[in-house]
Design a protein around this motif. Structure first.
Motif, short mmCIF file in Angstrom:
data_model
loop_
_atom_site.label_atom_id
_atom_site.label_comp_id
_atom_site.label_asym_id
_atom_site.label_seq_id
_atom_site.Cartn_x
_atom_site.Cartn_y
_atom_site.Cartn_z
N PHE A 188 -4.31 68.62 -30.90
CA PHE A 188 -3.10 69.36 -31.23
C PHE A 188 -2.38 68.58 -32.33
CE2 PHE A 188 -4.10 70.21 -26.77
CZ PHE A 188 -4.15 71.59 -26.76
N PRO A 189 -2.77 68.77 -33.60
CA PRO A 189 -2.24 67.94 -34.68
C PRO A 189 -0.73 67.96 -34.85
CG PRO A 189 -4.16 69.15 -35.42
CD PRO A 189 -3.80 69.69 -34.07
N PHE A 190 -0.04 69.02 -34.44
CA PHE A 190 1.40 69.09 -34.65
C PHE A 190 2.20 68.55 -33.47
CE2 PHE A 190 0.71 72.90 -37.67
CZ PHE A 190 0.40 72.04 -38.70
N VAL A 191 1.54 68.10 -32.43
CA VAL A 191 2.24 67.53 -31.28
C VAL A 191 2.54 66.07 -31.60
CG1 VAL A 191 2.03 66.90 -28.84
CG2 VAL A 191 1.20 69.12 -29.64
N ALA A 192 3.80 65.70 -31.43
CA ALA A 192 4.24 64.35 -31.79
C ALA A 192 4.19 63.39 -30.60
CB ALA A 192 5.66 64.40 -32.34
N GLU A 193 3.96 62.12 -30.91
CA GLU A 193 4.01 61.08 -29.89
C GLU A 193 5.37 61.12 -29.22
OE1 GLU A 193 1.81 58.17 -29.53
OE2 GLU A 193 0.27 58.92 -30.86
N ARG A 229 -4.60 64.52 -28.17
CA ARG A 229 -6.06 64.53 -28.22
C ARG A 229 -6.61 64.37 -26.80
NH1 ARG A 229 -10.30 63.06 -32.05
NH2 ARG A 229 -12.04 62.15 -30.92
N PHE A 230 -7.58 65.23 -26.47
CA PHE A 230 -8.20 65.20 -25.15
C PHE A 230 -9.70 65.25 -25.36
CE2 PHE A 230 -4.04 67.01 -24.93
CZ PHE A 230 -3.46 66.36 -23.87
N THR A 231 -10.41 64.31 -24.74
CA THR A 231 -11.85 64.19 -24.93
C THR A 231 -12.57 64.33 -23.60
OG1 THR A 231 -11.47 62.70 -26.79
CG2 THR A 231 -13.68 62.71 -25.84
N GLY A 232 -13.54 65.21 -23.56
CA GLY A 232 -14.34 65.40 -22.35
C GLY A 232 -13.73 66.41 -21.40
N TYR A 263 -0.66 81.05 -33.13
CA TYR A 263 -1.58 79.92 -33.15
C TYR A 263 -2.62 80.11 -34.24
CZ TYR A 263 0.30 79.57 -28.43
OH TYR A 263 1.13 79.49 -27.36
N VAL A 264 -3.13 79.01 -34.75
CA VAL A 264 -4.32 78.98 -35.59
C VAL A 264 -5.19 77.86 -35.03
CG1 VAL A 264 -5.26 78.51 -37.88
CG2 VAL A 264 -3.12 79.79 -37.66
N GLN A 265 -6.46 78.16 -34.81
CA GLN A 265 -7.38 77.16 -34.27
C GLN A 265 -8.58 77.03 -35.20
OE1 GLN A 265 -8.32 78.74 -30.36
NE2 GLN A 265 -6.65 77.58 -29.44
N VAL A 266 -9.13 75.83 -35.25
CA VAL A 266 -10.40 75.59 -35.92
C VAL A 266 -11.36 75.18 -34.82
CG1 VAL A 266 -11.64 74.22 -37.64
CG2 VAL A 266 -9.24 74.88 -38.05
N TYR A 273 -3.47 74.48 -33.97
CA TYR A 273 -2.27 74.33 -34.77
C TYR A 273 -1.22 75.34 -34.31
CZ TYR A 273 -5.29 71.67 -37.86
OH TYR A 273 -6.15 70.73 -38.38
N PHE A 274 -0.16 74.83 -33.74
CA PHE A 274 0.95 75.66 -33.28
C PHE A 274 2.21 74.81 -33.38
CE2 PHE A 274 -0.34 73.25 -29.65
CZ PHE A 274 0.84 72.93 -29.01
N SER A 275 3.33 75.47 -33.29
CA SER A 275 4.60 74.75 -33.32
C SER A 275 5.02 74.42 -31.90
CB SER A 275 5.68 75.59 -33.99
OG SER A 275 6.95 75.03 -33.75
N PRO A 276 5.08 73.14 -31.54
CA PRO A 276 5.56 72.80 -30.19
C PRO A 276 6.96 73.35 -29.91
CG PRO A 276 4.50 70.91 -31.19
CD PRO A 276 4.63 71.96 -32.27
N ALA A 277 7.81 73.44 -30.94
CA ALA A 277 9.15 74.00 -30.75
C ALA A 277 9.07 75.46 -30.33
CB ALA A 277 9.97 73.85 -32.02
#
Length: 144
Positions: free
Chosen positions: A39-44, A49-52, A113-116, A130-134
């Protein structure tokens, strides 16, 4: 499930359908064991990122718990989907808007949403969402 004969779009559509049905096991069966969802637009400090399958399952369960009651269902007539094919036969780019109705107030809110998505051998290997968390937070507030 490993449906290597399905197109990436068909795999994605099945994944969405299982997700809307709440069938996490069937949805996860469409993901490669080492699938990565980002989720590139989600801020720390929120994980982006989730794997598995185990991490992805935990993320889905947490999202469902944070989402309004199950009676808030997508409004199919107001939801839109466009799936773009790419030069890479493993990659599709779905663009979609989901309309949700608050069962108590009838208010309809939308989130886009837009996803790749990469699919190899019938399994989703990666999703960049890609989505806006807000916007998602606005939807959550409106539906609770």
């Amino acid at each position: 499930m490993n449906d290597a004969g399905l197109t990436p779009r068909q795999v994605w559509e099945r994944s969405v359908w299982y997700g809307m049905q709440g069938d996490i096991d069937a949805q996860l069966a469409l993901y490669a064991p080492d699938c990565v969802i980002e989720f590139p637009f989600v801020a720390e400090p929120v994980p982006n990122r989730f794997t598995g399958r185990d991490e992805i399952r935990d993320m889905i369960v947490r999202l469902r718990a944070a989402t309004p009651a199950a009676e808030n269902q997508p409004v199919q007539s107001e939801s839109t989907v466009v799936v773009h094919e790419t030069a890479d036969p493993e990659v599709i780019i779905p663009e979609f808007t989901v309309a949700m109705a608050n069962s108590g107030t009838g208010e309809v809110v939308k989130s886009s949403y837009v996803q790749v998505i990469r699919v190899r051998d019938g399994l989703i290997t990666s999703i960049r969402d890609y989505f806006s968390p807000a916007t998602v937070e606005d939807v959550r507030r409106a539906l609770t």
